[in-house]
Write a protein that holds these residues in place. Structure first.
Motif, short mmCIF file in Angstrom:
data_model
loop_
_atom_site.label_atom_id
_atom_site.label_comp_id
_atom_site.label_asym_id
_atom_site.label_seq_id
_atom_site.Cartn_x
_atom_site.Cartn_y
_atom_site.Cartn_z
N ASP A 63 -1.69 -23.32 74.34
CA ASP A 63 -2.37 -23.77 74.81
C ASP A 63 -4.02 -23.10 74.54
O ASP A 63 -5.04 -24.39 73.54
CB ASP A 63 -2.33 -24.40 75.85
N LYS A 64 -3.81 -22.19 74.36
CA LYS A 64 -5.20 -21.37 74.03
C LYS A 64 -5.35 -21.30 72.97
O LYS A 64 -6.15 -21.64 72.46
CB LYS A 64 -5.45 -19.89 75.11
N LEU A 65 -4.63 -21.30 72.09
CA LEU A 65 -4.42 -20.72 70.61
C LEU A 65 -4.70 -21.97 70.01
O LEU A 65 -5.08 -22.02 69.27
CB LEU A 65 -3.06 -19.96 70.29
N GLU A 66 -4.56 -22.51 70.82
CA GLU A 66 -4.84 -24.10 69.48
C GLU A 66 -5.73 -24.77 70.35
O GLU A 66 -6.48 -25.22 68.89
CB GLU A 66 -3.63 -25.26 70.40
N GLY A 67 -6.74 -24.55 71.34
CA GLY A 67 -7.83 -24.52 71.33
C GLY A 67 -8.64 -23.85 70.61
O GLY A 67 -9.85 -24.47 70.39
N TYR A 68 -8.62 -22.53 70.04
CA TYR A 68 -8.85 -22.03 68.59
C TYR A 68 -8.60 -21.80 67.67
O TYR A 68 -9.13 -21.62 66.37
CB TYR A 68 -8.99 -20.40 69.03
N SER A 69 -8.00 -23.07 67.16
CA SER A 69 -6.89 -23.85 66.03
C SER A 69 -6.18 -22.40 65.31
O SER A 69 -6.57 -22.20 64.43
CB SER A 69 -7.85 -24.46 64.89
N PHE A 70 -5.83 -20.99 66.03
CA PHE A 70 -5.18 -20.26 65.26
C PHE A 70 -3.95 -20.49 65.54
O PHE A 70 -3.53 -19.76 64.88
CB PHE A 70 -5.42 -19.30 66.42
N VAL A 71 -3.16 -21.60 65.53
CA VAL A 71 -1.93 -21.53 64.79
C VAL A 71 -1.70 -22.47 64.13
O VAL A 71 -2.21 -23.73 64.49
CB VAL A 71 -0.71 -21.87 66.27
N ASP A 72 -0.92 -22.70 63.18
CA ASP A 72 -1.14 -23.86 62.09
C ASP A 72 0.72 -24.26 62.15
O ASP A 72 1.30 -23.78 61.15
CB ASP A 72 -1.05 -23.16 60.87
N ASP A 73 0.69 -26.23 62.17
CA ASP A 73 1.85 -26.66 61.98
C ASP A 73 2.07 -27.27 61.49
O ASP A 73 3.58 -28.44 61.12
CB ASP A 73 2.38 -27.00 63.36
N ASN A 74 1.48 -26.48 60.04
CA ASN A 74 1.53 -28.02 58.66
C ASN A 74 2.39 -26.93 57.76
O ASN A 74 1.67 -27.14 56.64
CB ASN A 74 0.50 -27.45 58.59
N ASN A 75 2.76 -25.66 58.41
CA ASN A 75 3.81 -24.74 57.44
C ASN A 75 4.78 -25.63 57.33
O ASN A 75 5.23 -25.85 58.40
CB ASN A 75 3.62 -23.57 57.80
#
Length: 75
Positions: A63-75
């Protein structure tokens, strides 16, 4: 947490401190892991699970990583 030398802690306070420390540790490990290349949520979840972090901790980190846009599920 404002802990002082000689102060006694209730069990619930100690559990909260340990939980928050685990989240910080998992977040730092996740940052190192994603610094090499972009990762999906699933990749980060799998990595943290292998590092023996519990599911609640992993969810908080994701959740924290998503808040910073640090994870990319478009890969």
């Amino acid at each position: 947490f404002g802990i002082k030398v000689g102060q006694s802690l209730a069990l619930e306070n100690l559990k909260e401190i340990i939980y928050e420390d685990n989240i910080k540790s998992a977040f730092n490990k996740a940052l190192i892991f994603i610094s090499r290349s972009s990762k999906s949520k699933k990749e980060v979840q799998s990595y943290l699970s292998k590092k023996d972090f519990d599911d609640d901790c992993i969810k908080a980190v994701i959740d924290k990583l998503e808040g910073y846009s640090f994870v990319d599920d478009n890969n």
